[in-house]
Design a protein around this motif. Structure first.
Motif, PDB file in Angstrom:
ATOM      1  N   MET A 469      24.321  29.356  38.488  1.00  0.00           N
ATOM      2  CA  MET A 469      24.067  28.962  39.865  1.00  0.00           C
ATOM      3  C   MET A 469      25.259  28.255  40.495  1.00  0.00           C
ATOM      4  SD  MET A 469      20.148  27.685  39.278  1.00  0.00           S
ATOM      5  CE  MET A 469      19.597  28.257  40.875  1.00  0.00           C
ATOM      6  N   ALA A 470      25.522  28.654  41.741  1.00  0.00           N
ATOM      7  CA  ALA A 470      26.595  28.017  42.511  1.00  0.00           C
ATOM      8  C   ALA A 470      26.036  27.534  43.834  1.00  0.00           C
ATOM      9  CB  ALA A 470      27.727  29.007  42.741  1.00  0.00           C
ATOM     10  N   LEU A 471      26.278  26.259  44.163  1.00  0.00           N
ATOM     11  CA  LEU A 471      25.894  25.707  45.456  1.00  0.00           C
ATOM     12  C   LEU A 471      27.100  25.847  46.382  1.00  0.00           C
ATOM     13  CD1 LEU A 471      23.724  24.549  43.525  1.00  0.00           C
ATOM     14  CD2 LEU A 471      23.667  22.514  44.980  1.00  0.00           C
ATOM     15  N   LEU A 472      26.962  26.689  47.387  1.00  0.00           N
ATOM     16  CA  LEU A 472      28.100  27.087  48.216  1.00  0.00           C
ATOM     17  C   LEU A 472      28.304  26.169  49.409  1.00  0.00           C
ATOM     18  CD1 LEU A 472      27.754  30.976  48.203  1.00  0.00           C
ATOM     19  CD2 LEU A 472      28.826  29.463  46.524  1.00  0.00           C
ATOM     20  N   SER A 473      29.573  26.084  49.844  1.00  0.00           N
ATOM     21  CA  SER A 473      29.935  25.196  50.950  1.00  0.00           C
ATOM     22  C   SER A 473      31.287  25.625  51.524  1.00  0.00           C
ATOM     23  CB  SER A 473      30.009  23.751  50.443  1.00  0.00           C
ATOM     24  OG  SER A 473      30.566  22.901  51.419  1.00  0.00           O
ATOM     25  N   ARG A 474      31.637  25.053  52.688  1.00  0.00           N
ATOM     26  CA  ARG A 474      33.007  25.197  53.214  1.00  0.00           C
ATOM     27  C   ARG A 474      33.978  24.401  52.349  1.00  0.00           C
ATOM     28  NH1 ARG A 474      33.630  23.420  59.187  1.00  0.00           N
ATOM     29  NH2 ARG A 474      35.750  24.178  58.785  1.00  0.00           N
ATOM     30  N   SER A 475      33.463  23.422  51.656  1.00  0.00           N
ATOM     31  CA  SER A 475      34.277  22.568  50.796  1.00  0.00           C
ATOM     32  C   SER A 475      34.298  23.124  49.384  1.00  0.00           C
ATOM     33  CB  SER A 475      33.705  21.149  50.785  1.00  0.00           C
ATOM     34  OG  SER A 475      34.389  20.342  49.860  1.00  0.00           O
ATOM     35  N   ASN A 476      35.437  23.060  48.734  1.00  0.00           N
ATOM     36  CA  ASN A 476      35.583  23.550  47.368  1.00  0.00           C
ATOM     37  C   ASN A 476      35.905  22.371  46.455  1.00  0.00           C
ATOM     38  OD1 ASN A 476      35.539  25.841  45.595  1.00  0.00           O
ATOM     39  ND2 ASN A 476      37.764  25.674  45.412  1.00  0.00           N
ATOM     40  N   LEU A 503      20.738  23.123  32.953  1.00  0.00           N
ATOM     41  CA  LEU A 503      20.930  24.225  33.891  1.00  0.00           C
ATOM     42  C   LEU A 503      22.419  24.498  34.100  1.00  0.00           C
ATOM     43  CD1 LEU A 503      19.156  26.113  35.596  1.00  0.00           C
ATOM     44  CD2 LEU A 503      19.392  24.498  37.496  1.00  0.00           C
ATOM     45  N   GLN A 504      22.826  25.765  34.053  1.00  0.00           N
ATOM     46  CA  GLN A 504      24.224  26.133  34.275  1.00  0.00           C
ATOM     47  C   GLN A 504      24.458  26.243  35.785  1.00  0.00           C
ATOM     48  OE1 GLN A 504      27.555  29.341  32.738  1.00  0.00           O
ATOM     49  NE2 GLN A 504      25.578  29.314  31.732  1.00  0.00           N
ATOM     50  N   VAL A 505      24.937  25.172  36.374  1.00  0.00           N
ATOM     51  CA  VAL A 505      25.060  25.086  37.820  1.00  0.00           C
ATOM     52  C   VAL A 505      26.247  24.208  38.177  1.00  0.00           C
ATOM     53  CG1 VAL A 505      23.424  23.157  37.878  1.00  0.00           C
ATOM     54  CG2 VAL A 505      23.838  24.475  39.965  1.00  0.00           C
ATOM     55  N   ASP A 506      26.875  24.519  39.330  1.00  0.00           N
ATOM     56  CA  ASP A 506      27.958  23.670  39.811  1.00  0.00           C
ATOM     57  C   ASP A 506      28.089  23.853  41.317  1.00  0.00           C
ATOM     58  OD1 ASP A 506      29.948  21.788  39.717  1.00  0.00           O
ATOM     59  OD2 ASP A 506      31.125  22.817  38.185  1.00  0.00           O
ATOM     60  N   GLY A 507      28.804  22.942  41.932  1.00  0.00           N
ATOM     61  CA  GLY A 507      29.028  22.956  43.373  1.00  0.00           C
ATOM     62  C   GLY A 507      29.499  21.587  43.806  1.00  0.00           C
ATOM     63  N   GLU A 508      29.961  21.372  45.017  1.00  0.00           N
ATOM     64  CA  GLU A 508      30.050  22.395  46.045  1.00  0.00           C
ATOM     65  C   GLU A 508      31.281  23.259  45.830  1.00  0.00           C
ATOM     66  OE1 GLU A 508      32.959  19.429  47.786  1.00  0.00           O
ATOM     67  OE2 GLU A 508      31.388  19.398  46.299  1.00  0.00           O
ATOM     68  N   MET A 509      31.181  24.563  46.218  1.00  0.00           N
ATOM     69  CA  MET A 509      32.315  25.454  46.000  1.00  0.00           C
ATOM     70  C   MET A 509      32.309  26.587  47.012  1.00  0.00           C
ATOM     71  SD  MET A 509      31.287  27.705  42.612  1.00  0.00           S
ATOM     72  CE  MET A 509      30.674  26.329  41.646  1.00  0.00           C
ATOM     73  N   HIS A 510      33.488  27.216  47.145  1.00  0.00           N
ATOM     74  CA  HIS A 510      33.616  28.396  47.987  1.00  0.00           C
ATOM     75  C   HIS A 510      32.928  29.593  47.321  1.00  0.00           C
ATOM     76  CE1 HIS A 510      37.526  26.796  50.097  1.00  0.00           C
ATOM     77  NE2 HIS A 510      36.423  26.186  50.508  1.00  0.00           N
ATOM     78  N   ALA A 511      32.552  30.590  48.131  1.00  0.00           N
ATOM     79  CA  ALA A 511      31.880  31.777  47.594  1.00  0.00           C
ATOM     80  C   ALA A 511      32.785  32.548  46.643  1.00  0.00           C
ATOM     81  CB  ALA A 511      31.418  32.677  48.738  1.00  0.00           C
ATOM     82  N   ASP A 512      34.091  32.623  46.949  1.00  0.00           N
ATOM     83  CA  ASP A 512      34.969  33.385  46.049  1.00  0.00           C
ATOM     84  C   ASP A 512      35.129  32.673  44.707  1.00  0.00           C
ATOM     85  OD1 ASP A 512      36.456  31.301  47.065  1.00  0.00           O
ATOM     86  OD2 ASP A 512      38.167  32.516  47.701  1.00  0.00           O
TER      87      ASP A 512
END
Length: 604
Positions: A469-476, A503-512
């Motif tokens: 899981m990735a929590l997406l944002s304008r901020s990386n 849980l395998q999750v991280d963020g905030e990050m860019h979509a790419d």
């Protein structure tokens, strides 16, 4: 040989169904053939194999009738159909004939010639591009004739593509050493049987909704029918096994047909765990838009696959008329149930429950009764709440937001959930991705976003996939601290780490960065997310909805959902773009939800 045996199989299927419509017995009919080439003789041989008496067949070639004693232009293949007869002309032969089979030249038959034939004649005028007689001319002389041609601009096109790819699929899958008559007849039976079933959504779309049900103008399926592979290939494979020519017999037929389905439906392998689970203990599923053609087409598949017991909401007469119009072979109160809002056997407990829920929000008893009669979304939700059904699907008509609003009046939220949310599944050529929240929540706060992430992870696991899981944002990873979503996601991540540390999750990050571990490593080498993310959590509803639609259209994806998250009851609100296959998939998901709900209630 496609033009030879392929033509024979489709002709035989057309003849079988035409005789069925006319109530005639293949052992008692008379056939006249114009043409004695490879295709014509292959058709005759297969029809004889199916029961047509050879003595009832009269064949003509370019030199006239084929009769015993004729020497000119004969060979051993034609000689098999040489008649002991004093007749020599086509007109003599057509007198009382039930079938005309033409694989010869254009215009060889005139309208008046057909008047000699038996009642309700079957005319297969297959010369291309101009048939032996044009259908409109044939019908002018014999209005009750059943006609097939080789052309796509007339009904009943004898098209070899209906059988040949699928015949070989079945033969190859069992390692058949030959393609024998039993295998060809199995293909005939499968094609003839499929034509009698209601047309699929794919066929409807391909022909602009102009496809009617089985009848004189629909003797054989259309080439766009996705069921051809799942009907013909197994029939041929089984015939090869039964006739002793299969070197690799199939042992698990369910697994084999599932594999074939994946050629047609890209969601097949993704949905397999859910479909398998649903079949273990089918539940009663309410379809709010029960009068719709799309719903009834899906219900037919649901019943055939034993996924659920459908409960259709709608006017009983309208539903039965539509079923009859579609030619769907289902029995009311046996295969499915109808609940008519205007004649509802559960009317009293439903309005009383609604008044109990909404009485202090302006719903008087009279208002509650009117609502139950007029609002099928609320009625369906109440039926599930009261235990008259186990799950519900709604949303193929009307606005998504309004349906969610109506559902929310009746259903409660699971413990720890503060609002409903949704998730979409996209099966793309590049992989399967889960996106949230695409349809319900507009701007969740940090706690809501954390709870949503955890709930979505549970949904992803149901598909047999480990959520990444990735929590997406304008901020990386803090690159834009001024970004509105950055602080919210950072707070959400802290809550997630506490509530779901594994849980395998991280963020905030860019979509790419979410989709490329290499890019992510450049910014955050010690990220807790490994590999490519398969679950994308968006900071706002508008971003999620835009991303979903872009991926669906540009990526050529097949979607499943929306999957409603957070409800105490197994209810899902769909969209107007939901396909028949999408409705079948969501039925399986709703049944799996109902099974889980039943287990949870049993553990209380």
């Amino acid at each position: 040989h496609d033009d030879q045996h392929g033509t024979a199989i489709i002709v035989a299927a057309a003849v079988r169904n035409a005789l069925h419509l006319n109530g005639k017995d293949i052992k008692k009919i008379k056939l006249v053939a114009s043409g004695a080439g490879a295709a014509s003789l292959a058709c005759l041989n297969l029809l004889v194999e199916m029961g047509l008496p050879r003595k009832n067949v009269t064949v003509f070639d370019s030199k006239g009738m084929i009769y015993k004693g004729r020497a000119k232009g004969m060979d051993k293949y034609k000689a098999a159909y040489a008649m002991q007869s004093k007749e020599r002309t086509m007109l003599e032969a057509l007198d009382g004939a039930d079938i005309f089979l033409g694989l010869s030249v254009a215009g060889i038959i005139k309208p008046d010639d057909l008047k000699l034939m038996a009642d309700a004649p079957i005319i297969l005028a297959l010369a291309n591009p101009e048939p032996e007689i044009l259908p409109e001319k044939a019908l002018s002389a014999r209005p009750n004739a059943i006609i097939a041609t080789g052309r796509s601009d007339y009904p009943n096109q004898v098209n070899n593509v209906l059988c040949f790819p699928f015949l070989f699929r079945g033969a190859l899958d069992v390692g058949a050493t030959v393609i024998n008559e039993a295998m060809k007849i199995a293909a005939v039976d499968a094609i003839a049987s499929l034509a009698k079933r209601a047309p699929t959504e794919e066929v409807d779309m391909a022909y602009g909704g102009a496809i009617s049900t089985f009848g004189p103008e629909n003797l054989i399926p259309k080439p766009f029918d996705p069921r051809l592979i799942t009907e013909i290939a197994p029939a041929v494979a089984k015939a090869a096994m039964d006739s002793g020519v299969a070197t690799r017999p199939i042992k698990d037929w369910e697994a084999y047909t599932d594999q074939l389905s994946e050629f047609v439906y890209r969601s097949g392998s993704l949905m397999k765990p859910i479909l398998t689970q649903a079949k273990l203990a089918p539940k009663r599923v309410i379809y709010v838009e029960g009068e719709r053609r799309l719903t009834l087409q899906a219900v037919l598949q649901v019943v055939n696959q034993k996924l659920a017991f459908p409960v259709l909401l709608g006017r009983r007469e309208m539903i039965l008329n539509q079923i009859n119009k579609l030619g769907i072979k289902l029995k009311v109160d046996v295969d499915f149930e109808i609940i008519d809002p205007l004649n509802n056997q559960h009317f009293k407990p439903c309005w009383q429950e609604y008044h109990k829920l909404m009485g202090r929000q302006g719903a008087t008893p009279a208002n509650a009764k009117a609502t139950i009669t007029s609002n099928t979304t609320i009625l369906g939700s109440l039926l599930v709440r009261l235990g008259f059904a186990d799950a519900m699907l709604v949303g193929t008509v009307g606005t998504f937001a309004k349906h969610v609003s109506n559902v929310s009046r009746v259903v409660g939220l699971r413990d720890g959930v503060s609002e409903l949310a949704s998730m979409m599944v996209l099966a793309l050529p590049t992989g399967t991705f889960f996106l949230s929240d695409t349809h319900v929540s507009s701007n969740p706060n940090a706690k809501q976003l954390a709870n949503l992430t955890i709930e979505v992870a549970k949904e992803v696991q149901r598909f047999g996939i480990e959520p990444k899981m990735a929590l997406l944002s304008r901020s990386n990873f803090g690159s834009r601290r001024s970004a509105g979503s950055a602080k919210k996601i950072q707070k959400a991540m802290a809550i997630i780490r506490e509530l779901a540390p594994d849980l395998q999750v991280d963020g905030e990050m860019h979509a790419d960065a979410a989709l490329s571990e290499k890019l992510r490593f450049l910014s955050m080498p010690d990220s807790t997310l490994k590999g490519r993310a398969n679950t994308l959590i968006m900071p706002r509803g508008d971003a999620a909805h835009i991303a979903y639609n872009l991926l669906k259209m540009l990526g050529g994806g097949v979607s499943i959902g929306p999957i409603l998250i957070g409800s105490t009851l197994p209810i899902h609100v769909l969209t107007n773009s939901t396909s028949v296959r999408g409705l079948v998939n969501m039925t399986a998901l709703a049944v799996a939800d109902a099974q889980a709900h039943q287990r949870m209630e049993g553990n209380k």
